[in-house]
Scaffold this motif. Structure first.
Motif, mmCIF file in Angstrom:
data_model
loop_
_atom_site.group_PDB
_atom_site.id
_atom_site.type_symbol
_atom_site.label_atom_id
_atom_site.label_comp_id
_atom_site.label_asym_id
_atom_site.label_seq_id
_atom_site.Cartn_x
_atom_site.Cartn_y
_atom_site.Cartn_z
ATOM 1 N N VAL A 286 0.856 -1.187 0.000
ATOM 2 C CA VAL A 286 0.000 0.000 0.000
ATOM 3 C C VAL A 286 0.891 1.236 0.000
ATOM 4 C CG1 VAL A 286 -1.794 1.255 1.264
ATOM 5 C CG2 VAL A 286 -1.781 -1.252 1.283
ATOM 6 N N ASP A 287 0.623 2.158 -0.909
ATOM 7 C CA ASP A 287 1.381 3.418 -0.994
ATOM 8 C C ASP A 287 2.884 3.180 -1.047
ATOM 9 O OD1 ASP A 287 -0.991 4.894 -0.983
ATOM 10 O OD2 ASP A 287 -1.013 5.000 1.214
ATOM 11 N N GLY A 288 3.303 2.164 -1.802
ATOM 12 C CA GLY A 288 4.723 1.912 -2.015
ATOM 13 C C GLY A 288 5.451 1.234 -0.872
ATOM 14 N N LYS A 289 4.714 0.741 0.114
ATOM 15 C CA LYS A 289 5.328 0.059 1.263
ATOM 16 C C LYS A 289 4.622 -1.269 1.516
ATOM 17 C CE LYS A 289 8.180 3.336 2.766
ATOM 18 N NZ LYS A 289 9.598 3.151 3.006
ATOM 19 N N ILE A 290 5.354 -2.220 2.075
ATOM 20 C CA ILE A 290 4.752 -3.501 2.445
ATOM 21 C C ILE A 290 3.956 -3.286 3.734
ATOM 22 C CG2 ILE A 290 5.173 -5.896 3.117
ATOM 23 C CD1 ILE A 290 7.871 -5.651 1.518
ATOM 24 N N ALA A 291 2.643 -3.413 3.637
ATOM 25 C CA ALA A 291 1.767 -3.217 4.788
ATOM 26 C C ALA A 291 1.543 -4.541 5.538
ATOM 27 C CB ALA A 291 0.428 -2.644 4.339
ATOM 28 N N TYR A 292 1.548 -5.637 4.779
ATOM 29 C CA TYR A 292 1.330 -6.960 5.376
ATOM 30 C C TYR A 292 2.169 -7.979 4.626
ATOM 31 C CZ TYR A 292 -0.757 -11.302 6.896
ATOM 32 O OH TYR A 292 -0.925 -12.555 7.416
ATOM 33 N N MET A 293 2.729 -8.906 5.375
ATOM 34 C CA MET A 293 3.454 -10.018 4.772
ATOM 35 C C MET A 293 3.232 -11.265 5.614
ATOM 36 S SD MET A 293 7.336 -11.143 4.377
ATOM 37 C CE MET A 293 7.032 -12.469 5.492
ATOM 38 N N ALA A 294 3.084 -12.381 4.932
ATOM 39 C CA ALA A 294 3.017 -13.678 5.613
ATOM 40 C C ALA A 294 3.890 -14.639 4.826
ATOM 41 C CB ALA A 294 1.578 -14.190 5.668
ATOM 42 N N ASN A 295 4.571 -15.538 5.540
ATOM 43 C CA ASN A 295 5.353 -16.532 4.808
ATOM 44 C C ASN A 295 4.944 -17.936 5.219
ATOM 45 O OD1 ASN A 295 6.673 -16.832 7.258
ATOM 46 N ND2 ASN A 295 8.696 -16.573 6.430
ATOM 47 N N TYR A 296 5.148 -18.853 4.297
ATOM 48 C CA TYR A 296 4.737 -20.236 4.470
ATOM 49 C C TYR A 296 5.851 -21.140 3.952
ATOM 50 C CZ TYR A 296 0.339 -17.752 4.729
ATOM 51 O OH TYR A 296 -0.643 -16.853 5.068
ATOM 52 N N HIS A 297 6.277 -22.067 4.787
ATOM 53 C CA HIS A 297 7.318 -23.013 4.389
ATOM 54 C C HIS A 297 7.318 -24.195 5.349
ATOM 55 C CE1 HIS A 297 9.675 -21.476 7.755
ATOM 56 N NE2 HIS A 297 9.447 -20.259 7.278
ATOM 57 N N ASP A 298 8.003 -25.242 4.957
ATOM 58 C CA ASP A 298 8.208 -26.391 5.832
ATOM 59 C C ASP A 298 9.086 -25.931 6.990
ATOM 60 O OD1 ASP A 298 8.764 -28.815 7.023
ATOM 61 O OD2 ASP A 298 9.637 -29.729 5.232
ATOM 62 N N THR A 299 8.676 -26.149 8.226
ATOM 63 C CA THR A 299 9.458 -25.693 9.373
ATOM 64 C C THR A 299 10.539 -26.689 9.794
ATOM 65 O OG1 THR A 299 7.808 -26.595 10.878
ATOM 66 C CG2 THR A 299 7.591 -24.260 10.285
ATOM 67 N N VAL A 300 10.460 -27.927 9.331
ATOM 68 C CA VAL A 300 11.427 -28.954 9.748
ATOM 69 C C VAL A 300 12.874 -28.535 9.477
ATOM 70 C CG1 VAL A 300 12.195 -31.338 9.381
ATOM 71 C CG2 VAL A 300 9.759 -30.823 9.658
ATOM 72 N N PRO A 301 13.213 -28.007 8.286
ATOM 73 C CA PRO A 301 14.614 -27.641 8.051
ATOM 74 C C PRO A 301 15.154 -26.592 9.033
ATOM 75 C CG PRO A 301 13.413 -27.680 5.974
ATOM 76 C CD PRO A 301 12.404 -27.821 7.078
#
Length: 130
Positions: free
Chosen positions: A108-123
């Protein structure tokens, strides 16, 4: 700003997100986020506010000997974006980490307002052994 200009601008923000992370430039990386950013990070949990994020990122240099998160594919749709990447890292104790990652962004307005990440946590379990 036209839809095409916004698409190019948001794609550039995604490129910088990975460029700065791979350079270990966490100050510039944090500059990509809005002051009131919200992040749901799979290992660190729910993080609200840019200053909290900046404080948290100060430890990244000691958590990993090597940290590379290489983008494979970006999808940008309006203010929403997603990135598929491959993470290769080495923990502080020398343990290798390899993971496929999916990040979701709202820009939003040139900035990251929200981020979520998803990955295997085992490593990443090796990080708790450092």
């Amino acid at each position: 700003m036209s839809a095409m200009d916004r698409h190019e601008s948001h794609t550039e923000i995604l490129r910088k997100y990975y460029e700065y992370a791979n350079a270990g430039d966490w100050d510039r990386w944090c500059d990509l986020f809005a002051d009131d950013q919200v992040m749901d990070e799979q290992l660190a949990g729910h993080i609200e506010g840019l200053e909290v994020l900046r404080s948290m990122m100060k430890g990244m240099g000691t958590m990993y000997r090597v940290f590379r998160n290489e983008p494979v594919h970006f999808v940008v749709d309006g203010e929403k974006a997603a990135a598929v990447s491959h993470l290769t890292a080495v923990s502080a104790s020398g343990e290798p980490i390899e993971a496929e990652v999916m990040n979701f962004f709202r820009i939003v307005d040139g900035k990251i307002a929200y981020m979520a990440n998803y990955h295997d946590t085992v490593p990443f379990q090796v990080l708790s052994q450092d």
